[in-house]
Scaffold this motif. Structure first.
Motif, PDB file in Angstrom:
ATOM      1  N   TYR A 103      52.014  55.498  37.154  1.00  0.00           N
ATOM      2  CA  TYR A 103      50.963  55.152  38.006  1.00  0.00           C
ATOM      3  C   TYR A 103      49.463  55.803  37.955  1.00  0.00           C
ATOM      4  N   MET A 104      49.570  56.141  36.683  1.00  0.00           N
ATOM      5  CA  MET A 104      47.758  57.113  36.818  1.00  0.00           C
ATOM      6  C   MET A 104      47.699  55.252  35.599  1.00  0.00           C
ATOM      7  N   ASP A 105      48.769  54.855  34.564  1.00  0.00           N
ATOM      8  CA  ASP A 105      48.205  53.103  34.086  1.00  0.00           C
ATOM      9  C   ASP A 105      47.905  52.083  35.042  1.00  0.00           C
ATOM     10  N   LEU A 106      48.949  52.406  36.542  1.00  0.00           N
ATOM     11  CA  LEU A 106      48.886  51.576  36.646  1.00  0.00           C
ATOM     12  C   LEU A 106      47.495  50.958  37.620  1.00  0.00           C
ATOM     13  N   LEU A 107      47.135  52.409  38.499  1.00  0.00           N
ATOM     14  CA  LEU A 107      46.339  52.593  39.012  1.00  0.00           C
ATOM     15  C   LEU A 107      44.602  52.130  38.096  1.00  0.00           C
ATOM     16  N   ARG A 108      45.045  52.377  36.847  1.00  0.00           N
ATOM     17  CA  ARG A 108      43.865  51.711  36.144  1.00  0.00           C
ATOM     18  C   ARG A 108      43.280  50.351  35.835  1.00  0.00           C
ATOM     19  N   VAL A 109      44.872  49.836  35.801  1.00  0.00           N
ATOM     20  CA  VAL A 109      44.901  48.453  35.453  1.00  0.00           C
ATOM     21  C   VAL A 109      43.847  47.756  36.741  1.00  0.00           C
ATOM     22  N   GLU A 110      44.706  48.439  37.892  1.00  0.00           N
ATOM     23  CA  GLU A 110      43.859  48.313  39.378  1.00  0.00           C
ATOM     24  C   GLU A 110      42.604  47.546  39.591  1.00  0.00           C
ATOM     25  N   VAL A 111      41.769  49.063  39.144  1.00  0.00           N
ATOM     26  CA  VAL A 111      40.829  49.965  38.899  1.00  0.00           C
ATOM     27  C   VAL A 111      40.063  47.846  38.357  1.00  0.00           C
TER      28      VAL A 111
ATOM     29  N   GLN B 276      36.421  40.425  53.447  1.00  0.00           N
ATOM     30  CA  GLN B 276      37.325  41.594  54.093  1.00  0.00           C
ATOM     31  C   GLN B 276      37.945  42.552  52.416  1.00  0.00           C
ATOM     32  N   SER B 277      37.369  44.110  52.513  1.00  0.00           N
ATOM     33  CA  SER B 277      37.709  45.104  51.285  1.00  0.00           C
ATOM     34  C   SER B 277      39.105  44.938  51.391  1.00  0.00           C
ATOM     35  N   GLN B 278      39.780  45.346  50.497  1.00  0.00           N
ATOM     36  CA  GLN B 278      41.285  45.166  50.193  1.00  0.00           C
ATOM     37  C   GLN B 278      41.348  46.923  49.326  1.00  0.00           C
ATOM     38  N   SER B 279      42.454  47.809  49.819  1.00  0.00           N
ATOM     39  CA  SER B 279      42.804  48.734  49.703  1.00  0.00           C
ATOM     40  C   SER B 279      42.721  48.541  48.154  1.00  0.00           C
ATOM     41  N   ILE B 280      42.396  49.341  46.935  1.00  0.00           N
ATOM     42  CA  ILE B 280      42.456  49.545  45.553  1.00  0.00           C
ATOM     43  C   ILE B 280      43.464  49.965  45.385  1.00  0.00           C
ATOM     44  N   ALA B 281      45.018  50.722  45.754  1.00  0.00           N
ATOM     45  CA  ALA B 281      45.412  50.445  45.099  1.00  0.00           C
ATOM     46  C   ALA B 281      46.740  50.225  46.027  1.00  0.00           C
TER      47      ALA B 281
ATOM     48  N   GLU C 111      37.093  45.079  39.471  1.00  0.00           N
ATOM     49  CA  GLU C 111      35.911  45.985  38.853  1.00  0.00           C
ATOM     50  C   GLU C 111      35.474  43.761  38.343  1.00  0.00           C
ATOM     51  N   HIS C 112      36.845  42.741  37.673  1.00  0.00           N
ATOM     52  CA  HIS C 112      36.772  41.924  36.882  1.00  0.00           C
ATOM     53  C   HIS C 112      36.319  41.063  38.664  1.00  0.00           C
ATOM     54  N   ASP C 113      37.080  41.007  39.260  1.00  0.00           N
ATOM     55  CA  ASP C 113      36.896  40.366  40.554  1.00  0.00           C
ATOM     56  C   ASP C 113      35.727  39.894  41.292  1.00  0.00           C
ATOM     57  N   ILE C 114      35.272  41.111  41.447  1.00  0.00           N
ATOM     58  CA  ILE C 114      33.797  41.730  42.284  1.00  0.00           C
ATOM     59  C   ILE C 114      32.806  41.400  41.634  1.00  0.00           C
ATOM     60  N   GLY C 115      33.330  41.725  40.488  1.00  0.00           N
ATOM     61  CA  GLY C 115      31.788  40.576  39.444  1.00  0.00           C
ATOM     62  C   GLY C 115      31.999  39.177  39.470  1.00  0.00           C
ATOM     63  N   VAL C 116      32.944  38.952  39.793  1.00  0.00           N
ATOM     64  CA  VAL C 116      33.012  37.379  39.794  1.00  0.00           C
ATOM     65  C   VAL C 116      32.594  36.784  40.881  1.00  0.00           C
ATOM     66  N   LYS C 117      32.897  37.196  42.132  1.00  0.00           N
ATOM     67  CA  LYS C 117      31.937  36.773  43.444  1.00  0.00           C
ATOM     68  C   LYS C 117      30.477  37.206  44.124  1.00  0.00           C
ATOM     69  N   VAL C 118      30.749  38.593  43.237  1.00  0.00           N
ATOM     70  CA  VAL C 118      29.318  38.892  43.074  1.00  0.00           C
ATOM     71  C   VAL C 118      27.991  37.643  42.517  1.00  0.00           C
ATOM     72  N   VAL C 119      28.221  37.576  41.260  1.00  0.00           N
ATOM     73  CA  VAL C 119      27.509  36.564  40.415  1.00  0.00           C
ATOM     74  C   VAL C 119      27.750  35.203  41.244  1.00  0.00           C
ATOM     75  N   GLY C 120      29.157  34.747  41.665  1.00  0.00           N
ATOM     76  CA  GLY C 120      29.513  33.652  42.111  1.00  0.00           C
ATOM     77  C   GLY C 120      28.452  33.660  43.687  1.00  0.00           C
ATOM     78  N   PHE C 121      28.795  34.293  44.482  1.00  0.00           N
ATOM     79  CA  PHE C 121      27.925  34.760  45.693  1.00  0.00           C
ATOM     80  C   PHE C 121      25.991  34.437  45.641  1.00  0.00           C
ATOM     81  N   ALA C 122      25.659  34.553  44.162  1.00  0.00           N
ATOM     82  CA  ALA C 122      24.018  35.264  44.058  1.00  0.00           C
ATOM     83  C   ALA C 122      24.067  33.968  44.098  1.00  0.00           C
ATOM     84  N   VAL C 123      24.888  32.704  42.897  1.00  0.00           N
ATOM     85  CA  VAL C 123      23.912  31.871  42.252  1.00  0.00           C
ATOM     86  C   VAL C 123      24.392  30.384  43.877  1.00  0.00           C
TER      87      VAL C 123
END
Length: 122
Positions: A22-30, A99-104, A34-46
């Motif tokens: 469970y802990m490994d799966l949670l780390r992978v999901e986080v 809309q934010s989705q649950s992280i886990a 993080e990657h998805d949010i980073g891509v969205k932020v850069v895309g929205f900014a540009v």
């Protein structure tokens, strides 16, 4: 009675063994989130930067077009109104699609599956 105790001890060992998974799966999901949010932020900014530049130059073009006419003030206020409408539409679109989705979600599914297995065995 001893069978139930032995079975519960086996189930608790299974649950403890799954905790590391469970802990490994949670780390992978986080990390994925993080990657998805980073891509969205850069895309929205540009996209936002270029949309801002396009609307500014559109407004300037409209005002310059009507500069030597009696409609100069009306053109300038129309551009301001257009910018306000565009801003309202953009805020509405962002609120609708961001809309934010649950992280886990995967972790929740794994936990639910394990709980169902434990309920079956009890």
């Amino acid at each position: 009675m001893f069978w139930a105790l032995r079975k519960s001890r086996l189930l608790s060992a299974l649950a403890m063994d799954r905790m590391t998974d469970y802990m490994d799966l949670l780390r992978v999901e986080v990390k994925i989130r993080e990657h998805d949010i980073g891509v969205k932020v850069v895309g929205f900014a540009v996209a936002g930067l270029f949309a801002l530049l396009a609307t500014i130059f559109l407004g300037l073009a409209v005002i310059v077009t009507f500069w030597d006419s009696p409609y100069r003030a009306a053109a300038a206020w129309s551009v301001v109104l257009l910018y306000g409408v565009i801003a309202a539409i953009c805020v509405g679109i962002c609120m609708k699609h961001f809309q934010s989705q649950s992280i886990a979600t995967s972790l929740r599914g794994e936990l639910q599956r394990d709980i169902d297995i434990i309920k079956e065995n009890i």
